[in-house]
Motif scaffolding. Structure first.
Motif: not given
Lengths: 146, 195
Positions: A6-7, A9-17, A19-27
């Protein structure tokens, strides 16, 4: 998926990069994982710092400063000024050579005069006129016996 | 004369027009300064390098072959000057931008970043955090660092980054992927140390 996966993904999430599906899984993962939540906060704060650096404005007088600097570099050096350092170097070199020669002459003259004085002093001593050491002892013995 | 067209602007600079110089500086100083800041993190040093970039532009504009755009060429000079400065270790202003401005970033002023998300009592030391980001960025290999700065600080597209770096779009994607992976590792290490 574990925290390690997940780490990124955390970096990409913080940059807003991310995708929606992975964002939901991370959240949904972060709801249960306090470490990933804290890491997300840390990464977000890091990107905010980068953003603040990105928004930095240069000094309003920078353009004027650059133009002034260019003007000073563009101004041609007058030919006389260009020759000054070389001329000064040659003068100094000549002065050093002449100074060295004179110093050498002065030194040799001093040495020579000292040698002459010594020779003059030495000429007053005449070995033949010197009293023989045996005579000296004999004389002193005779004086002692008396 | 109107210098909105880069070709006219280039001609004006080659001709030594003061107006062209002024126009170029006003148009590109913010871009150059921002790029340099990404590498140097110090405003006074970044201003010095920005000045050197423009002097280099004016000096070597005659050699500009116009195979790439003027902006791309200026970016290249800015990146090269920054990397050279970085390599030479000439950073003379000890206080970095991050140190001075960390307090303005929400959650960076010795306050808990997000009380709900953090363990009680854990605070991010802003200057320490700033130094960590700087270290993490600066530890990236030059190509990854350049790609990341051009992407993150200058918001250039992959194609534009590829032009500046004289490489291909897949290479840029790969460089950015590796840069993010390295940053993630470094930031996680610093994060673990802090908490």
């Amino acid at each position: 998926m574990n925290c390690r996966n997940y780490r990124t993904d955390i970096l990409l999430y913080a940059e807003g990069l991310l995708d929606k599906e992975k964002s939901q899984a991370l959240e949904s993962h972060m709801k249960e994982c306090s470490e990933c939540r804290s890491f997300m906060t840390y990464v977000k704060a890091s990107f905010k710092l980068i953003q603040s650096e990105k928004n930095a404005e240069p000094n309003p007088f920078l353009a004027t400063r650059i133009l002034n600097e260019m003007d000073s570099r563009r101004q041609p050096v007058p030919p006389v000024k260009r020759w000054v350092p070389a001329f000064a170097f040659v003068i100094l070199l000549i002065a050093a050579v002449i100074g060295g020669i004179n110093l050498g002459k002065l030194y040799s003259r001093t040495i020579l005069s000292n040698t002459n004085e010594l020779q003059e002093e030495m000429s007053y001593f005449d070995d033949l006129e010197q009293e023989q050491i045996e005579t000296f002892f004999m004389t002193s013995n005779e004086t002692g016996n008396e | 004369m109107d210098y909105t067209n880069d070709s006219d602007l280039t001609e004006g600079i080659i001709a030594g027009s003061e107006d062209a110089y002024r126009y170029l500086i006003n148009k590109y100083q913010q871009i150059v300064f921002r790029t340099v800041m990404g590498f140097i993190h110090s405003e006074p040093d970044a201003e010095d390098i920005t000045q050197e970039v423009f002097i280099e532009v004016f000096r070597s504009v005659g050699k500009f072959r116009r195979e790439s755009g003027l902006a791309t060429w200026i970016y290249r000079i800015a990146v090269n000057k920054s990397i050279n400065f970085h390599r030479a270790g000439r950073r003379r202003k000890i206080v970095s931008f991050f140190d001075l401005n960390a307090g303005e970033v929400p959650g960076m002023n010795h306050e808990p970043v997000a009380p709900d998300d953090m363990n009680p009592g854990t605070e991010i030391d802003r200057s320490e955090h700033a130094a960590e980001i700087q270290k993490a960025l600066d530890s990236l290999p030059h190509k990854q660092h350049t790609a990341f700065i051009l992407s993150k600080y200058d918001d250039l597209s992959y194609q534009e980054i590829a032009s500046v770096m004289n490489t291909t779009v897949p290479s840029v994607e790969s460089l950015l992927f590796r840069a993010r992976r390295s940053l993630k590792k470094k930031l996680y290490l610093y994060f673990k140390k802090s908490f």
